[in-house]
Scaffold this motif. Structure first.
Motif, PDB file in Angstrom:
ATOM      1  N   LEU A   6      38.291 -53.308 -31.244  1.00 43.80           N
ATOM      2  CA  LEU A   6      37.669 -54.603 -31.471  1.00 43.80           C
ATOM      3  C   LEU A   6      36.438 -54.495 -32.355  1.00 43.80           C
ATOM      4  O   LEU A   6      35.760 -53.477 -32.383  1.00 43.80           O
ATOM      5  CB  LEU A   6      37.279 -55.245 -30.133  1.00 43.80           C
ATOM      6  CG  LEU A   6      38.402 -55.396 -29.108  1.00 43.80           C
ATOM      7  CD1 LEU A   6      37.876 -56.107 -27.863  1.00 43.80           C
ATOM      8  CD2 LEU A   6      39.590 -56.126 -29.679  1.00 43.80           C
ATOM      9  N   LYS A   7      36.129 -55.581 -33.034  1.00 42.57           N
ATOM     10  CA  LYS A   7      34.959 -55.628 -33.906  1.00 42.57           C
ATOM     11  C   LYS A   7      33.720 -56.099 -33.156  1.00 42.57           C
ATOM     12  O   LYS A   7      32.758 -56.553 -33.759  1.00 42.57           O
ATOM     13  CB  LYS A   7      35.249 -56.533 -35.104  1.00 42.57           C
ATOM     14  CG  LYS A   7      36.345 -55.976 -35.999  1.00 42.57           C
ATOM     15  CD  LYS A   7      36.667 -56.906 -37.145  1.00 42.57           C
ATOM     16  CE  LYS A   7      37.798 -56.345 -37.981  1.00 42.57           C
ATOM     17  NZ  LYS A   7      38.177 -57.231 -39.064  1.00 42.57           N
ATOM     18  N   VAL A   8      33.750 -55.978 -31.830  1.00 43.89           N
ATOM     19  CA  VAL A   8      32.616 -56.305 -30.966  1.00 43.89           C
ATOM     20  C   VAL A   8      32.421 -55.155 -29.983  1.00 43.89           C
ATOM     21  O   VAL A   8      33.354 -54.414 -29.689  1.00 43.89           O
ATOM     22  CB  VAL A   8      32.839 -57.624 -30.185  1.00 43.89           C
ATOM     23  CG1 VAL A   8      32.938 -58.808 -31.134  1.00 43.89           C
ATOM     24  CG2 VAL A   8      34.062 -57.553 -29.298  1.00 43.89           C
ATOM     25  N   ALA A   9      31.195 -55.010 -29.481  1.00 43.10           N
ATOM     26  CA  ALA A   9      30.914 -53.995 -28.467  1.00 43.10           C
ATOM     27  C   ALA A   9      31.678 -54.334 -27.190  1.00 43.10           C
ATOM     28  O   ALA A   9      31.955 -55.511 -26.910  1.00 43.10           O
ATOM     29  CB  ALA A   9      29.420 -53.931 -28.185  1.00 43.10           C
ATOM     30  N   VAL A  10      32.030 -53.306 -26.438  1.00 42.87           N
ATOM     31  CA  VAL A  10      32.754 -53.493 -25.186  1.00 42.87           C
ATOM     32  C   VAL A  10      32.100 -52.681 -24.077  1.00 42.87           C
ATOM     33  O   VAL A  10      31.383 -51.711 -24.330  1.00 42.87           O
ATOM     34  CB  VAL A  10      34.249 -53.109 -25.306  1.00 42.87           C
ATOM     35  CG1 VAL A  10      34.958 -53.978 -26.336  1.00 42.87           C
ATOM     36  CG2 VAL A  10      34.432 -51.637 -25.615  1.00 42.87           C
ATOM     37  N   GLN A  11      32.348 -53.099 -22.856  1.00 39.93           N
ATOM     38  CA  GLN A  11      31.926 -52.370 -21.662  1.00 39.93           C
ATOM     39  C   GLN A  11      33.160 -51.691 -21.108  1.00 39.93           C
ATOM     40  O   GLN A  11      34.137 -52.355 -20.753  1.00 39.93           O
ATOM     41  CB  GLN A  11      31.350 -53.351 -20.637  1.00 39.93           C
ATOM     42  CG  GLN A  11      30.802 -52.705 -19.406  1.00 39.93           C
ATOM     43  CD  GLN A  11      29.454 -52.063 -19.649  1.00 39.93           C
ATOM     44  OE1 GLN A  11      28.681 -52.512 -20.476  1.00 39.93           O
ATOM     45  NE2 GLN A  11      29.172 -51.010 -18.943  1.00 39.93           N
ATOM     46  N   ILE A  12      33.155 -50.356 -21.062  1.00 39.80           N
ATOM     47  CA  ILE A  12      34.268 -49.610 -20.467  1.00 39.80           C
ATOM     48  C   ILE A  12      34.095 -49.709 -18.961  1.00 39.80           C
ATOM     49  O   ILE A  12      33.079 -49.261 -18.417  1.00 39.80           O
ATOM     50  CB  ILE A  12      34.270 -48.130 -20.916  1.00 39.80           C
ATOM     51  CG1 ILE A  12      34.318 -48.029 -22.439  1.00 39.80           C
ATOM     52  CG2 ILE A  12      35.426 -47.375 -20.262  1.00 39.80           C
ATOM     53  CD1 ILE A  12      35.524 -48.644 -23.095  1.00 39.80           C
ATOM     54  N   ILE A  13      35.057 -50.313 -18.278  1.00 41.38           N
ATOM     55  CA  ILE A  13      34.923 -50.495 -16.836  1.00 41.38           C
ATOM     56  C   ILE A  13      35.805 -49.545 -16.036  1.00 41.38           C
ATOM     57  O   ILE A  13      35.554 -49.328 -14.856  1.00 41.38           O
ATOM     58  CB  ILE A  13      35.185 -51.959 -16.420  1.00 41.38           C
ATOM     59  CG1 ILE A  13      36.570 -52.419 -16.864  1.00 41.38           C
ATOM     60  CG2 ILE A  13      34.099 -52.863 -16.975  1.00 41.38           C
ATOM     61  CD1 ILE A  13      36.954 -53.792 -16.328  1.00 41.38           C
ATOM     62  N   ARG A  14      36.791 -48.956 -16.678  1.00 40.61           N
ATOM     63  CA  ARG A  14      37.648 -48.005 -15.965  1.00 40.61           C
ATOM     64  C   ARG A  14      38.411 -47.160 -16.958  1.00 40.61           C
ATOM     65  O   ARG A  14      38.913 -47.660 -17.956  1.00 40.61           O
ATOM     66  CB  ARG A  14      38.635 -48.767 -15.085  1.00 40.61           C
ATOM     67  CG  ARG A  14      39.340 -47.973 -14.013  1.00 40.61           C
ATOM     68  CD  ARG A  14      38.456 -47.907 -12.774  1.00 40.61           C
ATOM     69  NE  ARG A  14      39.046 -47.182 -11.695  1.00 40.61           N
ATOM     70  CZ  ARG A  14      39.537 -47.741 -10.594  1.00 40.61           C
ATOM     71  NH1 ARG A  14      39.549 -49.041 -10.460  1.00 40.61           N
ATOM     72  NH2 ARG A  14      40.000 -46.999  -9.637  1.00 40.61           N
ATOM     73  N   VAL A  15      38.487 -45.866 -16.685  1.00 41.40           N
ATOM     74  CA  VAL A  15      39.367 -44.961 -17.403  1.00 41.40           C
ATOM     75  C   VAL A  15      40.211 -44.265 -16.351  1.00 41.40           C
ATOM     76  O   VAL A  15      39.675 -43.579 -15.466  1.00 41.40           O
ATOM     77  CB  VAL A  15      38.598 -43.920 -18.242  1.00 41.40           C
ATOM     78  CG1 VAL A  15      39.570 -42.951 -18.897  1.00 41.40           C
ATOM     79  CG2 VAL A  15      37.743 -44.601 -19.294  1.00 41.40           C
ATOM     80  N   LEU A  16      41.517 -44.496 -16.403  1.00 36.66           N
ATOM     81  CA  LEU A  16      42.459 -43.832 -15.504  1.00 36.66           C
ATOM     82  C   LEU A  16      43.173 -42.742 -16.292  1.00 36.66           C
ATOM     83  O   LEU A  16      43.646 -42.997 -17.406  1.00 36.66           O
ATOM     84  CB  LEU A  16      43.501 -44.824 -14.978  1.00 36.66           C
ATOM     85  CG  LEU A  16      42.974 -46.005 -14.167  1.00 36.66           C
ATOM     86  CD1 LEU A  16      44.077 -47.028 -13.963  1.00 36.66           C
ATOM     87  CD2 LEU A  16      42.457 -45.519 -12.826  1.00 36.66           C
ATOM     88  N   VAL A  17      43.263 -41.553 -15.725  1.00 41.78           N
ATOM     89  CA  VAL A  17      43.988 -40.453 -16.344  1.00 41.78           C
ATOM     90  C   VAL A  17      45.154 -40.130 -15.413  1.00 41.78           C
ATOM     91  O   VAL A  17      44.959 -39.603 -14.321  1.00 41.78           O
ATOM     92  CB  VAL A  17      43.080 -39.218 -16.558  1.00 41.78           C
ATOM     93  CG1 VAL A  17      43.878 -38.079 -17.184  1.00 41.78           C
ATOM     94  CG2 VAL A  17      41.886 -39.584 -17.434  1.00 41.78           C
ATOM     95  N   ASP A  18      46.348 -40.493 -15.848  1.00 40.36           N
ATOM     96  CA  ASP A  18      47.564 -40.313 -15.054  1.00 40.36           C
ATOM     97  C   ASP A  18      48.242 -39.015 -15.497  1.00 40.36           C
ATOM     98  O   ASP A  18      48.931 -38.977 -16.516  1.00 40.36           O
ATOM     99  CB  ASP A  18      48.492 -41.513 -15.255  1.00 40.36           C
ATOM    100  CG  ASP A  18      49.736 -41.440 -14.406  1.00 40.36           C
ATOM    101  OD1 ASP A  18      49.794 -40.620 -13.465  1.00 40.36           O
ATOM    102  OD2 ASP A  18      50.668 -42.216 -14.683  1.00 40.36           O
TER     103      ASP A  18
END
Length: 146
Positions: A48-60
């Motif tokens: 995206l061309k906007v900042a984002v908040q990473i709220i979860r990273v799942l590693v399966d």
């Protein structure tokens, strides 16, 4: 991902490739690689061309790496820089579902701000502590616009 603008994928329940959009929540799927080096397990750039908040990273992890191989996951300036501010030192040597809340380790956090695409720190990288021979699975990155 080749997304030219937000209008390409805005809307409830929209999907483009592995990138999905549900209201303000976005999720992207990235394959894990059995590759050594910074960003070798995966590297992902904010689409995206906007900042984002990473709220979860799942590693399966569907196929485990050798014994004692760990992974660090975090925000980075590029796809070849190691970082551990989301997951720090989680073991990859078993079939498991890891995340940045239950498996964050010493330096990992439950959320991180990520710059807009093209910004100073717009990548998430995953780096193994040793060559993760045979590692397979996917990472799921969930984020919201800020």
């Amino acid at each position: 991902m080749g997304i030219s603008s937000l209008s390409d994928i805005r809307g409830t329940g929209t999907k483009k490739g592995d990138l999905q959009h549900f209201g303000n929540l976005w999720m992207d799927k990235v394959a894990l690689a059995a590759t050594a080096g910074a960003g070798g397990v995966f590297n992902w750039q904010n689409p995206l061309k906007v900042a984002v908040q990473i709220i979860r990273v799942l590693v399966d992890v569907t196929v485990a790496a050798p014994a004692a191989v760990t992974v660090d996951v975090g925000t980075a300036a590029d796809g070849a820089t190691s970082s551990d501010n989301l997951i720090d030192g989680a073991l990859l040597d078993a079939i498991a579902l890891l995340d940045n809340i239950e498996n964050r380790g010493t330096n990992g956090k439950s959320r991180q701000k990520l710059a807009a695409r093209g910004g100073a720190s717009d990548f998430i990288t995953a780096t193994a502590s040793a060559t993760p021979t045979s590692l397979a699975g996917n990472a799921y990155i969930m984020f919201i616009e800020v």
